[in-house]
Design a protein around this motif. Structure first.
Motif, PDB file in Angstrom:
ATOM      1  N   SER A 101      -3.501  -7.053  17.780  1.00  0.00           N
ATOM      2  CA  SER A 101      -3.417  -7.028  16.217  1.00  0.00           C
ATOM      3  C   SER A 101      -4.720  -7.029  15.637  1.00  0.00           C
ATOM      4  O   SER A 101      -4.850  -6.874  14.200  1.00  0.00           O
ATOM      5  CB  SER A 101      -2.626  -8.194  15.596  1.00  0.00           C
ATOM      6  OG  SER A 101      -3.186  -9.677  16.261  1.00  0.00           O
ATOM      7  N   VAL A 102      -5.743  -6.961  16.405  1.00  0.00           N
ATOM      8  CA  VAL A 102      -7.224  -6.666  15.519  1.00  0.00           C
ATOM      9  C   VAL A 102      -7.093  -5.530  15.181  1.00  0.00           C
ATOM     10  O   VAL A 102      -7.991  -5.108  14.547  1.00  0.00           O
ATOM     11  CB  VAL A 102      -8.295  -7.091  16.850  1.00  0.00           C
ATOM     12  CG1 VAL A 102      -8.301  -8.535  17.249  1.00  0.00           C
ATOM     13  CG2 VAL A 102      -7.979  -6.086  17.900  1.00  0.00           C
ATOM     14  N   SER A 103      -6.239  -4.194  15.696  1.00  0.00           N
ATOM     15  CA  SER A 103      -6.274  -3.127  15.307  1.00  0.00           C
ATOM     16  C   SER A 103      -4.933  -2.777  15.225  1.00  0.00           C
ATOM     17  O   SER A 103      -4.093  -2.554  16.184  1.00  0.00           O
ATOM     18  CB  SER A 103      -7.095  -2.231  16.147  1.00  0.00           C
ATOM     19  OG  SER A 103      -7.074  -0.823  15.840  1.00  0.00           O
ATOM     20  N   ALA A 104      -4.301  -2.277  13.990  1.00  0.00           N
ATOM     21  CA  ALA A 104      -2.981  -2.243  13.622  1.00  0.00           C
ATOM     22  C   ALA A 104      -2.841  -1.231  12.312  1.00  0.00           C
ATOM     23  O   ALA A 104      -3.719  -1.163  11.547  1.00  0.00           O
ATOM     24  CB  ALA A 104      -2.036  -3.127  13.583  1.00  0.00           C
ATOM     25  N   PHE A 105      -2.032  -0.236  12.441  1.00  0.00           N
ATOM     26  CA  PHE A 105      -1.782   0.815  11.318  1.00  0.00           C
ATOM     27  C   PHE A 105      -1.133  -0.077   9.988  1.00  0.00           C
ATOM     28  O   PHE A 105      -0.550  -1.158  10.116  1.00  0.00           O
ATOM     29  CB  PHE A 105      -0.512   1.718  11.572  1.00  0.00           C
ATOM     30  CG  PHE A 105      -0.800   2.723  12.627  1.00  0.00           C
ATOM     31  CD1 PHE A 105      -1.930   3.683  12.062  1.00  0.00           C
ATOM     32  CD2 PHE A 105      -0.137   2.777  13.891  1.00  0.00           C
ATOM     33  CE1 PHE A 105      -2.165   4.782  13.089  1.00  0.00           C
ATOM     34  CE2 PHE A 105      -0.557   4.062  14.668  1.00  0.00           C
ATOM     35  CZ  PHE A 105      -1.459   4.715  14.432  1.00  0.00           C
ATOM     36  N   GLU A 106      -1.537   0.638   8.767  1.00  0.00           N
ATOM     37  CA  GLU A 106      -1.186  -0.102   7.598  1.00  0.00           C
ATOM     38  C   GLU A 106       0.352   0.349   7.519  1.00  0.00           C
ATOM     39  O   GLU A 106       0.768   1.399   7.973  1.00  0.00           O
ATOM     40  CB  GLU A 106      -1.958   0.473   6.482  1.00  0.00           C
ATOM     41  CG  GLU A 106      -1.789   0.198   5.220  1.00  0.00           C
ATOM     42  CD  GLU A 106      -0.276   0.882   4.451  1.00  0.00           C
ATOM     43  OE1 GLU A 106       0.374  -0.078   4.001  1.00  0.00           O
ATOM     44  OE2 GLU A 106      -0.178   1.876   4.729  1.00  0.00           O
ATOM     45  N   PRO A 107       1.172  -0.472   7.269  1.00  0.00           N
ATOM     46  CA  PRO A 107       2.744  -0.198   7.498  1.00  0.00           C
ATOM     47  C   PRO A 107       3.227   0.716   6.541  1.00  0.00           C
ATOM     48  O   PRO A 107       3.841   1.686   7.171  1.00  0.00           O
ATOM     49  CB  PRO A 107       3.395  -1.614   6.907  1.00  0.00           C
ATOM     50  CG  PRO A 107       2.344  -2.553   7.122  1.00  0.00           C
ATOM     51  CD  PRO A 107       1.017  -2.055   6.929  1.00  0.00           C
ATOM     52  N   ALA A 108       2.933   1.024   5.446  1.00  0.00           N
ATOM     53  CA  ALA A 108       3.338   2.265   4.593  1.00  0.00           C
ATOM     54  C   ALA A 108       3.009   3.505   5.101  1.00  0.00           C
ATOM     55  O   ALA A 108       3.832   4.483   4.990  1.00  0.00           O
ATOM     56  CB  ALA A 108       2.899   2.084   2.994  1.00  0.00           C
ATOM     57  N   THR A 109       1.929   3.421   5.542  1.00  0.00           N
ATOM     58  CA  THR A 109       1.507   4.905   6.075  1.00  0.00           C
ATOM     59  C   THR A 109       2.129   5.073   7.329  1.00  0.00           C
ATOM     60  O   THR A 109       2.669   6.279   7.656  1.00  0.00           O
ATOM     61  CB  THR A 109      -0.097   4.913   6.564  1.00  0.00           C
ATOM     62  OG1 THR A 109      -0.992   4.350   5.274  1.00  0.00           O
ATOM     63  CG2 THR A 109      -0.517   6.167   6.784  1.00  0.00           C
ATOM     64  N   VAL A 128       2.131  -2.409  -4.461  1.00  0.00           N
ATOM     65  CA  VAL A 128       3.050  -2.446  -3.619  1.00  0.00           C
ATOM     66  C   VAL A 128       4.257  -1.622  -4.222  1.00  0.00           C
ATOM     67  O   VAL A 128       5.218  -1.116  -3.342  1.00  0.00           O
ATOM     68  CB  VAL A 128       3.653  -3.913  -3.519  1.00  0.00           C
ATOM     69  CG1 VAL A 128       5.008  -4.224  -2.912  1.00  0.00           C
ATOM     70  CG2 VAL A 128       2.599  -4.845  -2.811  1.00  0.00           C
ATOM     71  N   ALA A 129       4.531  -1.869  -5.600  1.00  0.00           N
ATOM     72  CA  ALA A 129       5.798  -0.974  -6.037  1.00  0.00           C
ATOM     73  C   ALA A 129       5.613   0.229  -5.854  1.00  0.00           C
ATOM     74  O   ALA A 129       6.616   1.067  -5.437  1.00  0.00           O
ATOM     75  CB  ALA A 129       5.855  -1.374  -7.857  1.00  0.00           C
ATOM     76  N   ARG A 130       4.376   1.098  -6.051  1.00  0.00           N
ATOM     77  CA  ARG A 130       4.175   2.557  -5.927  1.00  0.00           C
ATOM     78  C   ARG A 130       4.348   3.081  -4.314  1.00  0.00           C
ATOM     79  O   ARG A 130       5.054   3.763  -4.033  1.00  0.00           O
ATOM     80  CB  ARG A 130       2.992   2.971  -6.391  1.00  0.00           C
ATOM     81  CG  ARG A 130       3.071   4.326  -6.520  1.00  0.00           C
ATOM     82  CD  ARG A 130       1.668   4.761  -7.150  1.00  0.00           C
ATOM     83  NE  ARG A 130       1.583   6.274  -7.614  1.00  0.00           N
ATOM     84  CZ  ARG A 130       0.516   7.068  -7.746  1.00  0.00           C
ATOM     85  NH1 ARG A 130      -0.626   6.632  -7.707  1.00  0.00           N
ATOM     86  NH2 ARG A 130       0.695   8.418  -7.903  1.00  0.00           N
ATOM     87  N   GLN A 131       4.018   2.146  -3.474  1.00  0.00           N
ATOM     88  CA  GLN A 131       4.222   2.365  -1.972  1.00  0.00           C
ATOM     89  C   GLN A 131       5.583   2.401  -1.570  1.00  0.00           C
ATOM     90  O   GLN A 131       6.013   3.232  -0.936  1.00  0.00           O
ATOM     91  CB  GLN A 131       3.214   1.377  -0.993  1.00  0.00           C
ATOM     92  CG  GLN A 131       1.909   1.611  -0.742  1.00  0.00           C
ATOM     93  CD  GLN A 131       1.338   0.390   0.014  1.00  0.00           C
ATOM     94  OE1 GLN A 131       1.680  -0.693   0.254  1.00  0.00           O
ATOM     95  NE2 GLN A 131       0.295   0.780   0.967  1.00  0.00           N
ATOM     96  N   LEU A 132       6.332   1.133  -2.103  1.00  0.00           N
ATOM     97  CA  LEU A 132       7.604   1.300  -1.551  1.00  0.00           C
ATOM     98  C   LEU A 132       8.419   2.266  -2.490  1.00  0.00           C
ATOM     99  O   LEU A 132       9.568   2.845  -1.725  1.00  0.00           O
ATOM    100  CB  LEU A 132       7.960  -0.372  -1.756  1.00  0.00           C
ATOM    101  CG  LEU A 132       7.724  -1.114  -0.666  1.00  0.00           C
ATOM    102  CD1 LEU A 132       7.803  -2.460  -1.421  1.00  0.00           C
ATOM    103  CD2 LEU A 132       8.380  -1.082   0.334  1.00  0.00           C
ATOM    104  N   ALA A 133       8.316   2.704  -3.614  1.00  0.00           N
ATOM    105  CA  ALA A 133       9.188   3.458  -4.107  1.00  0.00           C
ATOM    106  C   ALA A 133       8.793   5.083  -3.696  1.00  0.00           C
ATOM    107  O   ALA A 133       9.656   5.765  -3.323  1.00  0.00           O
ATOM    108  CB  ALA A 133       8.892   3.596  -5.683  1.00  0.00           C
ATOM    109  N   SER A 134       7.713   5.273  -3.225  1.00  0.00           N
ATOM    110  CA  SER A 134       7.248   6.426  -2.465  1.00  0.00           C
ATOM    111  C   SER A 134       7.795   6.625  -1.179  1.00  0.00           C
ATOM    112  O   SER A 134       8.551   7.475  -0.842  1.00  0.00           O
ATOM    113  CB  SER A 134       5.883   6.634  -2.372  1.00  0.00           C
ATOM    114  OG  SER A 134       5.075   6.640  -3.652  1.00  0.00           O
ATOM    115  N   LEU A 135       7.916   5.443  -0.490  1.00  0.00           N
ATOM    116  CA  LEU A 135       8.477   5.564   0.621  1.00  0.00           C
ATOM    117  C   LEU A 135       9.812   5.840   0.709  1.00  0.00           C
ATOM    118  O   LEU A 135      10.539   6.387   1.612  1.00  0.00           O
ATOM    119  CB  LEU A 135       8.288   4.224   1.616  1.00  0.00           C
ATOM    120  CG  LEU A 135       8.770   4.089   2.948  1.00  0.00           C
ATOM    121  CD1 LEU A 135       8.395   5.172   3.960  1.00  0.00           C
ATOM    122  CD2 LEU A 135       8.532   2.639   3.572  1.00  0.00           C
TER     123      LEU A 135
END
Length: 449
Positions: free
Chosen positions: A74-82, A110-117
């Protein structure tokens, strides 16, 4: 008299590349999978083939610390929405729930990320709302006064969630007619400007994306403190729990359902999932061998520390002590006092040694281990469901994709044979598949009241 159909299990696949385990050290594992998008896409596609309700991705902004930090993926992990946007393009039905802490983010983002997803996935997004303390607020440059007090943390979470859902309601569902004949793209009478200034968050512009397909993406929550239960009961659609016994599961289940009822909600619209780390074998002996294969990758002293229990100078091959003391020696952040007490109860009930307890409980992020055959695993899941200790399970695979393939090949068909699990998805959106209602727009509801 018609025979009542058995209650159906809900299942979430914990999409997991072993970030806080030692499975990357296994000779058959490709250690770069923590940053391999094709790995995650394949995992998601396998879970969808089995008809899991949703994927669940844990995440946090904190850099790991402690004696094993050099060994954590977990020292290197993807950003979740991406990551989930990439997965959304390669799947059709499975939900996409990820963690975003109110301490490490701000509401509009957060609102825009999740609405977009939710739009990208055609209605499959979900947000696990957590209150973790971490350095994320400093990384964002946001001056937040953090507190370990549960009441203070949940007050912030409630304000954050209110800001996000208000932003999702900026557009009424039919605010964008896109009428080519009249030239009207948007009906501005159906676009609303939030007016939030509560001392924590200030929001005074509509969101730059129309209302999510699900109204709101599915709201998940994981806290089971009294404040967490009240927050989840009033606000969440999905709750993740960590229980080691049916009795503890029943207490949590009843408390959450009662909290939902007290908040004026239909308790059936709150889906409770209990974490379970599954290792399957053709025989119990084979399953135990696979358990040892995974758990032996952990230094035993770290596995013991992660239990959060002070054993003093006790021989680790001696029976788990009945007079155990919950300690403060967990180095990984995976333990808590409540979790430590649940682990101790599990160890005593199963007559485990200290070593055996550490081996079992190190493999599943602190969740209950379930090691067995097709029949014994299916029996266990069915017993918990029928005892009203849970609505389903968040399934962790200590053996990663190999474990998911085992679960799909052996456990899912047996659950379906028993009438406990779907053969096809019921709906198109995650809310439809979970059986939870789509929330109305607050501005429309206010007009009609």
């Amino acid at each position: 008299m018609a025979v009542k159909a058995p209650k159906q299990l809900h299942l979430a696949a914990f999409i997991y590349s072993g970030q806080v385990s030692q499975i990357w050290r296994h000779p058959d594992i490709h250690a770069h999978e923590s940053l391999d998008v094709d790995y995650y896409i394949l995992y998601a596609q396998l879970a969808e083939q089995a008809k899991f309700d949703t994927l669940f991705l844990a995440d946090g902004a904190s850099f790991p610390s402690g004696p094993l930090s050099k060994s954590f993926w977990s020292v290197s992990a993807f950003e979740p929405a991406t990551l989930f946007s990439a997965i959304a393009a390669r799947t059709e039905h499975i939900g996409l729930v990820y963690t975003a802490s109110v301490s490490d983010n701000e509401p509009t983002h957060v609102a825009r990320q999740l609405a977009s997803l939710d739009h990208i996935s055609h209605g499959r997004a979900g947000w696990n709302v957590v209150t973790t303390r971490g350095p994320g607020s400093q990384n964002l440059g946001v001056p937040l006064e953090e507190s370990s007090n549960s009441a203070v943390k949940y007050a912030r979470a409630k304000a954050f969630l209110n800001a996000v859902t208000t932003l999702w309601d900026s557009f009424e569902d039919d605010a964008l007619p896109r009428d080519k004949n009249s030239g009207t793209f948007v009906d501005l009478d159906k676009v609303h400007t939030p007016d939030i200034d509560d001392g924590l968050y200030r929001v005074n512009q509509p969101l730059r994306v129309e209302r999510p397909i699900q109204g709101y993406p599915v709201i998940a929550q994981a806290g089971t403190s009294p404040e967490g239960i009240a927050f989840g009961g009033s606000s969440a659609d999905l709750i993740y729990c960590a229980n080691y016994s049916i009795e503890d599961g029943q207490k949590t289940f009843r408390a959450l359902k009662d909290a939902a009822s007290a908040a004026g909600r239909n308790p059936d619209h709150l889906v409770i999932l209990t974490g379970v780390a599954v290792i399957w074998g053709e025989t119990q002996e084979e399953a135990e061998r696979r358990l040892h294969e995974v758990s032996s990758l952990w230094p035993i002293e770290i596995g013991i520390q992660n239990l959060g229990i002070d054993f003093g100078d006790a021989d680790i091959d001696s029976p788990f002590p009945e007079d155990y003391a919950v300690g403060s020696n967990s180095k990984s952040g995976m333990s808590s006092k409540g979790r430590a007490a649940a682990i101790a109860s599990f160890a005593l009930a199963n007559k485990l040694t200290i070593r055996q307890t550490a081996e079992r409980c190190s493999i599943g992020l602190g969740h209950r281990p379930l090691v067995g055959t097709t029949q014994s695993i299916a029996d266990d899941l069915q017993t918990w469901l029928e005892a009203e200790a849970t609505d389903g399970f968040a399934v962790i695979q200590p053996r990663l994709i190999d474990g998911l393939r085992d679960f799909n090949t052996h456990i899912i068909p047996e659950l379906a044979r028993r009438g406990l699990f779907r053969s096809e998805y019921e709906g198109r959106t995650l809310r439809e598949n979970l059986g939870v209602s789509r929330p109305g727009n607050r501005y429309v509801l206010n007009k009609s009241s």
